[in-house]
Scaffold this motif. Structure first.
Motif, PDB file in Angstrom:
ATOM      1  N   GLN A 143       1.288  -1.025   0.172  1.00  0.00           N
ATOM      2  CA  GLN A 143      -0.130   0.072  -0.199  1.00  0.00           C
ATOM      3  C   GLN A 143       0.979   1.007   0.220  1.00  0.00           C
ATOM      4  OE1 GLN A 143      -3.249   0.132  -0.472  1.00  0.00           O
ATOM      5  NE2 GLN A 143      -3.140  -1.991  -0.995  1.00  0.00           N
ATOM      6  N   PHE A 144       1.761   1.265   0.836  1.00  0.00           N
ATOM      7  CA  PHE A 144       3.140   2.000   0.663  1.00  0.00           C
ATOM      8  C   PHE A 144       3.729   2.886  -1.096  1.00  0.00           C
ATOM      9  CE2 PHE A 144       6.914   4.104   1.836  1.00  0.00           C
ATOM     10  CZ  PHE A 144       6.472   5.739   2.002  1.00  0.00           C
ATOM     11  N   SER A 145       3.833   1.340  -1.231  1.00  0.00           N
ATOM     12  CA  SER A 145       4.634   1.776  -2.668  1.00  0.00           C
ATOM     13  C   SER A 145       3.655   2.006  -3.537  1.00  0.00           C
ATOM     14  CB  SER A 145       4.833   0.441  -2.485  1.00  0.00           C
ATOM     15  OG  SER A 145       5.314   0.115  -4.191  1.00  0.00           O
ATOM     16  N   LYS A 146       1.927   2.182  -3.594  1.00  0.00           N
ATOM     17  CA  LYS A 146       0.545   1.972  -4.590  1.00  0.00           C
ATOM     18  C   LYS A 146       0.638   3.502  -4.221  1.00  0.00           C
ATOM     19  CE  LYS A 146      -3.436   1.589  -5.477  1.00  0.00           C
ATOM     20  NZ  LYS A 146      -5.209   0.901  -4.970  1.00  0.00           N
ATOM     21  N   ALA A 147       0.952   3.740  -3.825  1.00  0.00           N
ATOM     22  CA  ALA A 147       1.150   5.591  -2.975  1.00  0.00           C
ATOM     23  C   ALA A 147       1.837   6.346  -3.482  1.00  0.00           C
ATOM     24  CB  ALA A 147       0.470   5.800  -1.559  1.00  0.00           C
ATOM     25  N   ILE A 148       2.933   5.705  -3.152  1.00  0.00           N
ATOM     26  CA  ILE A 148       5.128   6.734  -3.514  1.00  0.00           C
ATOM     27  C   ILE A 148       4.708   6.436  -5.462  1.00  0.00           C
ATOM     28  CG2 ILE A 148       7.633   6.544  -3.784  1.00  0.00           C
ATOM     29  CD1 ILE A 148       6.074   7.690  -1.134  1.00  0.00           C
ATOM     30  N   LYS A 149       4.126   5.207  -5.553  1.00  0.00           N
ATOM     31  CA  LYS A 149       3.998   5.177  -7.094  1.00  0.00           C
ATOM     32  C   LYS A 149       3.078   6.261  -7.756  1.00  0.00           C
ATOM     33  CE  LYS A 149       3.756   1.847 -10.582  1.00  0.00           C
ATOM     34  NZ  LYS A 149       3.059   0.661 -10.994  1.00  0.00           N
ATOM     35  N   VAL A 150       2.002   6.678  -7.524  1.00  0.00           N
ATOM     36  CA  VAL A 150       0.726   7.024  -8.231  1.00  0.00           C
ATOM     37  C   VAL A 150       1.501   9.077  -7.744  1.00  0.00           C
ATOM     38  CG1 VAL A 150      -0.981   8.781  -7.367  1.00  0.00           C
ATOM     39  CG2 VAL A 150      -1.266   6.084  -6.955  1.00  0.00           C
ATOM     40  N   LEU A 151       2.677   8.689  -6.529  1.00  0.00           N
ATOM     41  CA  LEU A 151       3.139  10.549  -6.656  1.00  0.00           C
ATOM     42  C   LEU A 151       4.448  10.814  -8.232  1.00  0.00           C
ATOM     43  CD1 LEU A 151       4.066  10.987  -2.860  1.00  0.00           C
ATOM     44  CD2 LEU A 151       1.689  12.146  -4.301  1.00  0.00           C
ATOM     45  N   ALA A 152       4.873   9.575  -8.300  1.00  0.00           N
ATOM     46  CA  ALA A 152       6.154   9.721  -9.467  1.00  0.00           C
ATOM     47  C   ALA A 152       5.254   9.831 -10.365  1.00  0.00           C
ATOM     48  CB  ALA A 152       7.029   8.188  -8.535  1.00  0.00           C
ATOM     49  N   GLU A 153       3.977   8.885 -10.517  1.00  0.00           N
ATOM     50  CA  GLU A 153       3.672   8.498 -11.709  1.00  0.00           C
ATOM     51  C   GLU A 153       2.872   9.974 -12.137  1.00  0.00           C
ATOM     52  OE1 GLU A 153       2.573   4.285 -11.972  1.00  0.00           O
ATOM     53  OE2 GLU A 153       0.991   5.504 -11.855  1.00  0.00           O
ATOM     54  N   ASN A 157       4.651  12.541 -11.417  1.00  0.00           N
ATOM     55  CA  ASN A 157       5.868  14.630 -11.541  1.00  0.00           C
ATOM     56  C   ASN A 157       5.633  14.798 -10.206  1.00  0.00           C
ATOM     57  OD1 ASN A 157       7.026  13.146 -13.503  1.00  0.00           O
ATOM     58  ND2 ASN A 157       5.144  14.739 -15.188  1.00  0.00           N
ATOM     59  N   ILE A 158       5.250  14.324  -9.051  1.00  0.00           N
ATOM     60  CA  ILE A 158       4.767  14.722  -7.514  1.00  0.00           C
ATOM     61  C   ILE A 158       6.600  14.612  -6.390  1.00  0.00           C
ATOM     62  CG2 ILE A 158       3.650  15.273  -5.424  1.00  0.00           C
ATOM     63  CD1 ILE A 158       1.305  14.655  -7.237  1.00  0.00           C
ATOM     64  N   GLN A 159       7.080  15.536  -5.887  1.00  0.00           N
ATOM     65  CA  GLN A 159       8.783  15.508  -5.617  1.00  0.00           C
ATOM     66  C   GLN A 159       8.271  15.200  -4.147  1.00  0.00           C
ATOM     67  OE1 GLN A 159      11.242  14.311  -6.470  1.00  0.00           O
ATOM     68  NE2 GLN A 159      12.471  14.104  -4.702  1.00  0.00           N
ATOM     69  N   VAL A 160       8.657  14.050  -2.975  1.00  0.00           N
ATOM     70  CA  VAL A 160       8.478  13.969  -1.640  1.00  0.00           C
ATOM     71  C   VAL A 160      10.073  14.436  -1.381  1.00  0.00           C
ATOM     72  CG1 VAL A 160       8.487  12.674   0.197  1.00  0.00           C
ATOM     73  CG2 VAL A 160       7.429  12.006  -2.410  1.00  0.00           C
ATOM     74  N   GLU A 161       9.757  15.582  -1.107  1.00  0.00           N
ATOM     75  CA  GLU A 161      10.742  16.205   0.138  1.00  0.00           C
ATOM     76  C   GLU A 161      11.359  15.565   1.525  1.00  0.00           C
ATOM     77  OE1 GLU A 161       9.612  20.540   0.382  1.00  0.00           O
ATOM     78  OE2 GLU A 161       9.405  20.557  -1.576  1.00  0.00           O
ATOM     79  N   LYS A 196       5.314  15.911   2.682  1.00  0.00           N
ATOM     80  CA  LYS A 196       5.778  17.210   2.737  1.00  0.00           C
ATOM     81  C   LYS A 196       6.162  17.031   1.051  1.00  0.00           C
ATOM     82  CE  LYS A 196       6.752  21.738   2.334  1.00  0.00           C
ATOM     83  NZ  LYS A 196       6.506  21.971   1.512  1.00  0.00           N
ATOM     84  N   LEU A 197       5.246  17.971   0.271  1.00  0.00           N
ATOM     85  CA  LEU A 197       5.559  17.366  -0.960  1.00  0.00           C
ATOM     86  C   LEU A 197       5.682  18.630  -2.026  1.00  0.00           C
ATOM     87  CD1 LEU A 197       2.234  15.214  -1.530  1.00  0.00           C
ATOM     88  CD2 LEU A 197       4.023  14.218  -1.258  1.00  0.00           C
ATOM     89  N   ASP A 198       6.653  19.008  -2.884  1.00  0.00           N
ATOM     90  CA  ASP A 198       6.945  19.905  -3.429  1.00  0.00           C
ATOM     91  C   ASP A 198       5.537  20.547  -4.173  1.00  0.00           C
ATOM     92  OD1 ASP A 198       6.203  18.556  -6.180  1.00  0.00           O
ATOM     93  OD2 ASP A 198       8.150  19.348  -7.156  1.00  0.00           O
ATOM     94  N   ASP A 199       4.400  19.666  -4.427  1.00  0.00           N
ATOM     95  CA  ASP A 199       3.332  19.970  -4.487  1.00  0.00           C
ATOM     96  C   ASP A 199       1.882  19.640  -4.273  1.00  0.00           C
ATOM     97  OD1 ASP A 199       0.817  21.511  -6.339  1.00  0.00           O
ATOM     98  OD2 ASP A 199       1.717  21.072  -8.176  1.00  0.00           O
ATOM     99  N   LEU A 200       2.046  20.235  -3.257  1.00  0.00           N
ATOM    100  CA  LEU A 200       0.394  19.518  -2.033  1.00  0.00           C
ATOM    101  C   LEU A 200      -0.829  19.332  -2.643  1.00  0.00           C
ATOM    102  CD1 LEU A 200       1.464  21.077   1.238  1.00  0.00           C
ATOM    103  CD2 LEU A 200       1.834  18.814   0.992  1.00  0.00           C
TER     104      LEU A 200
END
Length: 143
Positions: free
Chosen positions: A82-92, A94-98, A116-120
């Motif tokens: 589930q965590f991997s899925k959430a991070i993948k969605v952000l990467a797809e 183009n949302i950077q996790v700070e 903390k994301l570059d585009d909340l």
């Protein structure tokens, strides 16, 4: 849907963390999540509390350097992937996790992640579309 996070600049000296947490506790403010990153000379304490505006005032009055930062809190089903899925969605999208850190709450089967994301706004939209739960301030502050 943003959560207010306190960021406190600390000298890397014995007792500094105790001082901060005692000030917060004496003000009747309850901790929800904590993260500490350090170098050899200083650290940044990131804290989610139930009364962030009050905590900021208390810490500033005591002479501490503190900032309030908007972050999001995401509730994920506590299952493998589930965590991997959430991070993948952000990467797809183009949302950077700070930075991020996790905590537990009173709902069994749910894991929580502060991000903390570059585009909340875009992050909230993407995570909502993927089925992740974005917590409100009431959800987090009243845990």
């Amino acid at each position: 849907m943003f959560i207010k996070q306190l960021s406190v600049f600390l000298e890397n000296k014995r007792g500094r963390l105790v001082e901060i947490t005692e000030l917060i506790a004496q003000a009747g403010i309850d901790l929800r999540a904590v993260s500490l990153a350090d170098t050899s000379d200083f650290g940044i304490l990131r804290v989610i509390v139930d009364k962030p505006d009050e905590a900021e005032k208390v810490l500033r009055a005591a002479g501490h350097t503190v900032a309030l930062t908007d972050v999001i809190a995401v509730g994920l089903k506590d299952d493998p992937g589930q965590f991997s899925k959430a991070i993948k969605v952000l990467a797809e999208n183009n949302i950077q996790v700070e930075y991020m850190y996790a905590f537990t709450g009173n709902h069994q089967g749910t894991a929580y992640v502060i991000m903390k994301l570059d585009d909340l706004d875009a992050g909230i939209k993407a995570l909502n579309q993927s089925g992740a739960t974005i917590l409100t301030t009431d959800d987090v502050y009243n845990m």
